[in-house]
Design an enzyme around this catalytic site. Structure first.
Site, PDB file in Angstrom:
ATOM      1  N   GLN A 158      24.002  31.724 -25.984  1.00  0.00           N
ATOM      2  CA  GLN A 158      24.118  32.238 -27.428  1.00  0.00           C
ATOM      3  C   GLN A 158      25.688  32.544 -27.744  1.00  0.00           C
ATOM      4  OE1 GLN A 158      21.123  35.139 -28.455  1.00  0.00           O
ATOM      5  NE2 GLN A 158      19.668  33.789 -28.293  1.00  0.00           N
ATOM      6  N   ASP A 297      13.724  30.490 -20.028  1.00  0.00           N
ATOM      7  CA  ASP A 297      12.747  31.168 -20.993  1.00  0.00           C
ATOM      8  C   ASP A 297      11.539  30.764 -20.529  1.00  0.00           C
ATOM      9  OD1 ASP A 297      14.356  32.719 -22.452  1.00  0.00           O
ATOM     10  OD2 ASP A 297      14.365  31.330 -24.331  1.00  0.00           O
ATOM     11  N   ARG A 369       7.367  37.335 -24.363  1.00  0.00           N
ATOM     12  CA  ARG A 369       7.274  36.276 -23.202  1.00  0.00           C
ATOM     13  C   ARG A 369       6.227  36.768 -22.116  1.00  0.00           C
ATOM     14  NH1 ARG A 369       8.959  32.051 -25.781  1.00  0.00           N
ATOM     15  NH2 ARG A 369      10.889  32.063 -26.604  1.00  0.00           N
TER      16      ARG A 369
END
Length: 413
Positions: A158, A297, A369
């Protein structure tokens, strides 16, 4: 076969909101994700003075290439890492203005230093108000000239994405040399989306050259979230069923669709078509050793189904998962151990052995998650509960309802 409609991608929605705000004209996002993170991003844009009109399945953003309409603003970024990293970068390009950013306690713990050091190196007047390299922070905007940067993006891609998207808003453009890069497919999402908004970035290895000149508004369709799809693909592989997700096919932007390759290696049948992906169980899951650096992820998804494989599952090169919403590597290990599973961990790896698991309360650490991954394990270990089931609002507010209907459909087959 079960067909499941997955909500829009969080990663694509966040990038699209930045690009739309910076573009000349009004952009329409089609099927954007509505969740706490993306609503927080849209709220942040409104606080800065951008016009954002939200309908059920489309959002309209009136771009302001010159920067926010508000000369001064205080923006609360909630739990959103993209909000907390992208919006300070967006306002830095404005000709003037003072903008303060703060975030939740969870987001305050997450690092920003490589990004804010890079912005400071570009001449941005940026001050961390408490802990260096963390929120809260204040940006006193005076435009960005541009130039050359060296960036370590080994902690989060990011940082690089934020700077790439800033490049066209600078006077001279940017040349960014990246020394370390994690989650590289997310950078490919960024480059493809910038292209969709009229900017072509030149990439030579890990050097990126971004021209000045700004963005053009467009109508932008948001594809389904591949990370969210991983839970349903894993469920099919785990329970002897077949699942198809429309909207994710050969041309999908998101690298996390590569999770289905891991399931294929474990024994599932996988078909990636032009506009849909199908995972079909073969009735068994083999153990596997896999490098998940670029699709980290989905590491918790694999960790949660690993105990039901026929051999050990080893996940490597995922040190960056320790600085997500929580230390995901350790959270997975601790929860699996509480279920009675044998687990070994290292700085960047986790090794999970097959075994009989027992129900327990999953410690979520407020991480969406962790909840969604262990919901998949719950298909084989009934009775799992969560200390904070509501944290799924970050990316999929209706997850529990949708997953329960999905699981009921599987059981009825």
């Amino acid at each position: 076969m079960t067909v499941i409609d997955i909500p829009g991608s969080k990663s694509v929605t966040a990038r699209a909101l930045f690009l739309a705000a910076a573009a000349e004209g009004t952009t329409t996002l089609l099927r954007p994700l509505r969740s706490d993170d993306t609503e927080g991003f849209a709220e942040g844009l409104r606080t800065l003075g951008y016009e954002v009109a939200q309908e059920a399945d489309r959002w309209h953003i009136a771009g302001r290439p010159a920067g926010p309409a508000a000369a001064d603003a205080e923006v609360y970024c909630r739990d959103g890492a993209t909000t907390a990293r992208f919006l300070p970068t967006l306002v830095a390009a404005a000709a003037s203005g003072t903008y303060r950013f703060d975030a939740s306690a969870q987001m305050r713990r997450r690092p920003l230093a490589p990004l804010t050091r890079a912005l400071t190196a570009l001449g941005v007047d940026l001050r961390h108000e408490e802990a260096e390299g963390h929120h809260p922070l204040t940006v006193r905007a005076a435009g960005v000239e541009g130039g050359e940067l060296t960036l370590d993006a080994g902690e989060s891609s990011q940082y690089l994405t934020a700077l790439l998207m800033l490049g066209p808003l600078t006077a001279k453009g940017l040349r960014i040399e990246v020394t370390e890069l994690v989650s590289a497919p997310y950078v490919e999402i960024t480059l493809a989306m910038m292209r969709g908004f009229g900017v072509e970035v030149l990439r030579e290895g890990n050097t990126f050259t971004v021209p000045p000149g700004g963005y053009r508004a467009t109508a932008y369709p948001v594809e389904p979230d591949a990370s969210t799809a991983s839970y349903f693909f894993a469920a099919a592989a785990l329970t002897g069923h077949e699942v198809t997700v429309p909207g994710l096919g050969i041309g999908a932007l998101q690298g996390d669709l590569r999770f289905v390759d891991v399931l294929r290696e474990m024994g599932a049948e996988v078909s990636v078509g032009a506009d849909a992906t199908t995972v079909r169980s073969t009735g068994r899951l083999r153990g596997v050793t896999v490098n998940m650096r670029d699709i980290s992820d989905t590491m918790p998804t694999l960790a949660a189904i690993a105990p039901y494989a026929e051999g050990p599952v080893v996940i490597e090169d995922v040190a960056n998962t320790r600085v997500k919403e929580c230390d995901r590597l350790e959270a997975c290990a601790a929860n699996l151990r509480a279920m009675g599973v044998t687990v070994h961990t290292g700085p960047d790896r986790i090794e999970i052995h097959p075994g009989t698991s027992k129900p327990t309360e999953i410690a979520t650490h407020g991480d969406h998650r962790i909840v969604m991954s262990f919901a998949v394990a719950g298909l084989r270990t009934p009775g799992l509960t969560y200390d904070d089931p509501g944290c799924v609002r970050k990316t999929f507010p209706r997850f529990h309802e949708v997953f329960a209907d999905f699981a009921h459909g599987l059981a009825a087959r």
